[in-house]
Design a protein around this motif. Sequence first.
Motif, PDB file in Angstrom:
ATOM      1  N   LEU A 139       0.853  -1.195   0.000  1.00  0.00           N
ATOM      2  CA  LEU A 139       0.000   0.000   0.000  1.00  0.00           C
ATOM      3  C   LEU A 139       0.883   1.237   0.000  1.00  0.00           C
ATOM      4  CD1 LEU A 139      -2.704   1.583   0.550  1.00  0.00           C
ATOM      5  CD2 LEU A 139      -2.198   1.303   2.970  1.00  0.00           C
ATOM      6  N   LEU A 140       0.600   2.168  -0.890  1.00  0.00           N
ATOM      7  CA  LEU A 140       1.226   3.489  -0.873  1.00  0.00           C
ATOM      8  C   LEU A 140       0.199   4.451  -0.307  1.00  0.00           C
ATOM      9  CD1 LEU A 140       3.361   5.620  -1.563  1.00  0.00           C
ATOM     10  CD2 LEU A 140       2.464   5.655  -3.903  1.00  0.00           C
ATOM     11  N   THR A 141       0.518   5.067   0.827  1.00  0.00           N
ATOM     12  CA  THR A 141      -0.419   5.992   1.466  1.00  0.00           C
ATOM     13  C   THR A 141      -0.388   7.355   0.776  1.00  0.00           C
ATOM     14  OG1 THR A 141       1.148   6.919   3.067  1.00  0.00           O
ATOM     15  CG2 THR A 141       0.059   4.852   3.672  1.00  0.00           C
ATOM     16  N   GLN A 142      -1.370   8.157   1.062  1.00  0.00           N
ATOM     17  CA  GLN A 142      -1.399   9.519   0.527  1.00  0.00           C
ATOM     18  C   GLN A 142      -0.220  10.339   1.053  1.00  0.00           C
ATOM     19  OE1 GLN A 142      -3.142  10.692  -1.798  1.00  0.00           O
ATOM     20  NE2 GLN A 142      -5.003   9.477  -1.960  1.00  0.00           N
ATOM     21  N   SER A 143       0.326   9.927   2.200  1.00  0.00           N
ATOM     22  CA  SER A 143       1.455  10.647   2.796  1.00  0.00           C
ATOM     23  C   SER A 143       2.801  10.208   2.221  1.00  0.00           C
ATOM     24  CB  SER A 143       1.465  10.428   4.315  1.00  0.00           C
ATOM     25  OG  SER A 143       1.498   9.036   4.616  1.00  0.00           O
ATOM     26  N   GLY A 144       2.798   9.182   1.356  1.00  0.00           N
ATOM     27  CA  GLY A 144       4.036   8.757   0.722  1.00  0.00           C
ATOM     28  C   GLY A 144       4.769   7.651   1.451  1.00  0.00           C
ATOM     29  N   HIS A 145       4.091   6.902   2.325  1.00  0.00           N
ATOM     30  CA  HIS A 145       4.679   5.763   3.013  1.00  0.00           C
ATOM     31  C   HIS A 145       4.230   4.464   2.342  1.00  0.00           C
ATOM     32  CE1 HIS A 145       4.713   9.024   5.979  1.00  0.00           C
ATOM     33  NE2 HIS A 145       5.711   8.400   6.570  1.00  0.00           N
ATOM     34  N   TYR A 146       5.111   3.463   2.362  1.00  0.00           N
ATOM     35  CA  TYR A 146       4.803   2.164   1.762  1.00  0.00           C
ATOM     36  C   TYR A 146       4.642   1.121   2.871  1.00  0.00           C
ATOM     37  CZ  TYR A 146       6.635   4.298  -2.548  1.00  0.00           C
ATOM     38  OH  TYR A 146       6.861   5.122  -3.628  1.00  0.00           O
ATOM     39  N   VAL A 147       3.634   0.245   2.747  1.00  0.00           N
ATOM     40  CA  VAL A 147       3.448  -0.830   3.707  1.00  0.00           C
ATOM     41  C   VAL A 147       3.334  -2.144   2.943  1.00  0.00           C
ATOM     42  CG1 VAL A 147       2.148  -1.713   5.668  1.00  0.00           C
ATOM     43  CG2 VAL A 147       2.182   0.749   5.214  1.00  0.00           C
TER      44      VAL A 147
END
Length: 298
Positions: free
Chosen positions: A104-112
Motif C-alpha cells: 500500500l502506498l499511502t497519501q502521505s508517501g509511506h509504503y506498507v
Amino acid sequence: MNRKTALFLIHGWLMATTLFAQNGVLVFQSDFGLKDGAVSAMKGVAMGVSPNLKIFDLTHEIPAYNIWEAAYRLLQTAPYYPKGTVFVSVCDPGVGTDRKSVVLLTQSGHYVVTPDNGTLTLIAEKMGIREVREIDEAVNCLRNSDESYTFHGRDVYAYTGARLAARAITFVQVGRKLPPEVKKIPYQQPVLEKGILKGTIPVLDVQYGNVWSNIPKPLVTKLGVKTGAKVQVRIYSKTEKVFDDRVALVNTFGESNEGENVAYFNSLLNFSVAVNMGNFAEKYKVSSGPDWRIEVEK
C-alpha cells in the motif's frame, strides 16, 4: 500529443516520482518475537538485497496472530517516519492461503508491505490510500524459496520490502494495480451521541497496564469535560460490562494519589484510564481490540 502536453506529463511524472521516492529506510514489524532467528533471517534477506539499507524495528512483540494490534502499532508509528519509508508488517495467521500479499502506498508517501488481512485497516483510514499493488510472487520472491509456504515474511515480504526500499524495483514493478481498497476490521468509531462518548480500546499501554481509547481530546472537550472534573467511565467486553465508576481527569499522574484510578490523555492525545503506580488492565481484567468498548459520560 503536442509538445506542451508531453512536457506537462513528463513534469508530472517526475514530481510524483520525487514525492513518493523510497528513501532507503526499511522498518520491520511482526508477531515473531525474538526468541529464535526469524527476525534475523528477514534482516539477512534485506541486507542481501542492499547492505546500504537503514533497517529499524517497529516491534516484534505483537501478540501471536493479533492482526488488530499490528494495524494499531503501524498507525502509532508510521506518521513519525519520513515519506518514502517502507514498512514490512508480518502478522499472518493465513500464511499460505489465498489472502493477497500487497504493498500500500499511502497519501502521505509511506509504503506498507503486508498481507491484506486487516493489517491495513487504520493506516488506510487515517493516512489514506494512494495506490495498492499485489505482489507478483513469481518475480518478487527470494530465490530458491518457491517450495516454502510458511515463511512469507522472509521469502516475500522482507525481500519485496528491501527491493522497494533500495530502489531495486519501482512501485509499479511490485505487481498489478488493485482497486484502492483493503480488507478492514470493523470497530467502534469515536462518537458523541446523546451526551455519551463511545469508542474502542484499540491497545493497552502494555508496560504499565494503562487502557487507551480512540476517543480524541477534542471530543472530550465537546462533551464539556475539563481537567479536574470527574467522568463516568464504563468499559465493555462485547456486551459484558467489566468496569463502571467515576474517575477524575488529570493532566499528570502526580495530581492523584498512588493506587487511585485516573483518566488522562495519552501521547496521542486520546482519552485513557490508569491506576496511578498500578496496573489498570490487570486489576479490572481489561484487554484490547475491536471487541472492547469504552463509554465516557459527565
